[in-house]
Design a protein around this motif. Structure first.
Motif, PDB file in Angstrom:
ATOM      1  N   PRO A   1       0.800  -1.225   0.000  1.00  0.00           N
ATOM      2  CA  PRO A   1       0.000   0.000   0.000  1.00  0.00           C
ATOM      3  C   PRO A   1       0.833   1.276   0.000  1.00  0.00           C
ATOM      4  O   PRO A   1       0.445   2.271  -0.626  1.00  0.00           O
ATOM      5  CB  PRO A   1      -0.825  -0.127   1.282  1.00  0.00           C
TER       6      PRO A   1
ATOM      7  N   THR B   1       2.057   1.839  -3.585  1.00  0.00           N
ATOM      8  CA  THR B   1       1.058   2.218  -4.582  1.00  0.00           C
ATOM      9  C   THR B   1       0.913   3.738  -4.645  1.00  0.00           C
ATOM     10  O   THR B   1       0.646   4.299  -5.720  1.00  0.00           O
ATOM     11  CB  THR B   1      -0.308   1.576  -4.307  1.00  0.00           C
ATOM     12  N   GLU B   2       1.112   4.414  -3.513  1.00  0.00           N
ATOM     13  CA  GLU B   2       1.087   5.882  -3.521  1.00  0.00           C
ATOM     14  C   GLU B   2       2.266   6.420  -4.320  1.00  0.00           C
ATOM     15  O   GLU B   2       2.120   7.349  -5.131  1.00  0.00           O
ATOM     16  CB  GLU B   2       1.122   6.438  -2.093  1.00  0.00           C
TER      17      GLU B   2
ATOM     18  N   THR C   1      -3.741   0.837 -10.234  1.00  0.00           N
ATOM     19  CA  THR C   1      -4.434   1.800  -9.377  1.00  0.00           C
ATOM     20  C   THR C   1      -5.478   2.605 -10.136  1.00  0.00           C
ATOM     21  O   THR C   1      -6.026   3.558  -9.596  1.00  0.00           O
ATOM     22  CB  THR C   1      -3.431   2.755  -8.705  1.00  0.00           C
TER      23      THR C   1
ATOM     24  N   SER D   1      -3.387  -2.411  -5.009  1.00  0.00           N
ATOM     25  CA  SER D   1      -3.636  -1.494  -6.117  1.00  0.00           C
ATOM     26  C   SER D   1      -5.124  -1.226  -6.279  1.00  0.00           C
ATOM     27  O   SER D   1      -5.562  -0.083  -6.484  1.00  0.00           O
ATOM     28  CB  SER D   1      -3.057  -2.063  -7.409  1.00  0.00           C
TER      29      SER D   1
ATOM     30  N   ARG E   1      -6.466   1.122  -3.604  1.00  0.00           N
ATOM     31  CA  ARG E   1      -6.161   2.527  -3.876  1.00  0.00           C
ATOM     32  C   ARG E   1      -7.049   3.056  -5.005  1.00  0.00           C
ATOM     33  O   ARG E   1      -7.545   4.183  -4.920  1.00  0.00           O
ATOM     34  CB  ARG E   1      -4.684   2.704  -4.217  1.00  0.00           C
TER      35      ARG E   1
ATOM     36  N   THR F   1     -10.431   4.383  -4.002  1.00  0.00           N
ATOM     37  CA  THR F   1     -10.530   5.620  -3.230  1.00  0.00           C
ATOM     38  C   THR F   1     -10.659   6.841  -4.129  1.00  0.00           C
ATOM     39  O   THR F   1     -10.881   7.948  -3.633  1.00  0.00           O
ATOM     40  CB  THR F   1      -9.292   5.811  -2.331  1.00  0.00           C
TER      41      THR F   1
END
Length: 249
Positions: A9, A12-13, A47, A70, A73, A76
């Motif tokens: 996680p 992924t950002e 993502t 992915s 995320r 969101t």
């Protein structure tokens, strides 16, 4: 971790900050838009950068990816409620469920030859007769991996919280058309995360053979995002194979 930028996680950002919308994404979107309001499969959606744009353009979109982090995320982001998100792989797809299939961001290069054949056979099965496919794969004649070293690949990205992440890549092995490599990510506090991966740099001839064996007719192979011819490994292209194909009976 294997392919950690998709499965961790925190990474992924970083991936989203590094991989912004570009000419390649515009090309994929334009390809799908040739069939307005179609049922589109985004396989290896990650993502959701391209997935969400497809949905915003009015397509009925399913994003499929095996990486839970992915997908979490992706869901969101604004517009994610318009997409059907599936944690899975091509073998999970229903027959004749889609008009168009998109595989962006070199996702096809993560597949071994056996995986490539199986995956594209499943994609062909999931498409209607005459269904259209687009994907990209780096042209091996440009030898992109030669820039994957601690000097040439080193760069920084700044995250939303202000942290600056130092990133670099090293090639760890080359065997045939497979290149093994490791991404390194270092935060200001000294924490380091690594992501190991392999990519397959196939020739256009090999891609053509594998696609035909999977049930596709190859329509075009472009050399880049301007729709130009395939280059010769110098400065006359984007170093890409952009492949379009369709299913046949």
């Amino acid at each position: 971790m294997r392919n950690a930028e998709f499965n961790n996680p925190r990474l992924t950002e970083v991936y989203d900050v590094e991989c912004l919308w570009g000419r390649d994404d515009e090309f994929f979107l334009a390809f799908a838009n040739k069939t307005p309001g179609s049922r589109v499969l985004d396989l290896g959606c990650g993502t959701g950068r391209v997935t969400l744009a497809l949905a915003a353009a009015g397509h009925v979109v399913t994003g499929v990816d095996p990486a839970r982090a992915s997908l979490d995320r992706a869901q969101t982001k604004a517009g994610s409620e318009k997409v059907t998100w599936v944690e899975g792989v091509a073998s999970d797809l229903s027959d004749s469920a889609f008009d168009t299939a998109v595989m962006s961001a070199h996702v096809a290069q993560f597949l071994s030859d056996d995986e490539f054949g199986d995956t594209f056979s499943d994609v062909a099965r999931a498409l209607v007769l005459g269904g259209r496919l687009i994907f990209d794969s780096r042209d091996p004649s440009y030898r992109a991996w030669e820039g994957w070293n601690p000097v040439d690949s080193r760069h920084q990205v700044t995250l939303d919280d202000g942290d600056t992440v130092d990133i670099w890549t090293e090639v760890t092995a080359i065997e045939g058309d497979r290149v093994d490599f490791t991404h390194h990510y270092t935060w200001p506090d000294g924490e380091e995360l690594v992501s190991d991966a392999s990519l397959y740099f196939r020739s256009a001839k090999t891609i053509h053979r594998l696609l035909v064996g999977a049930g596709f007719d190859v329509e075009r192979v472009y050399g880049g995002w301007a729709g130009q011819p395939v280059g010769d490994g110098k400065d006359d292209g984007d170093g890409e194979f952009v492949v379009t194909a369709y299913t046949f009976g």
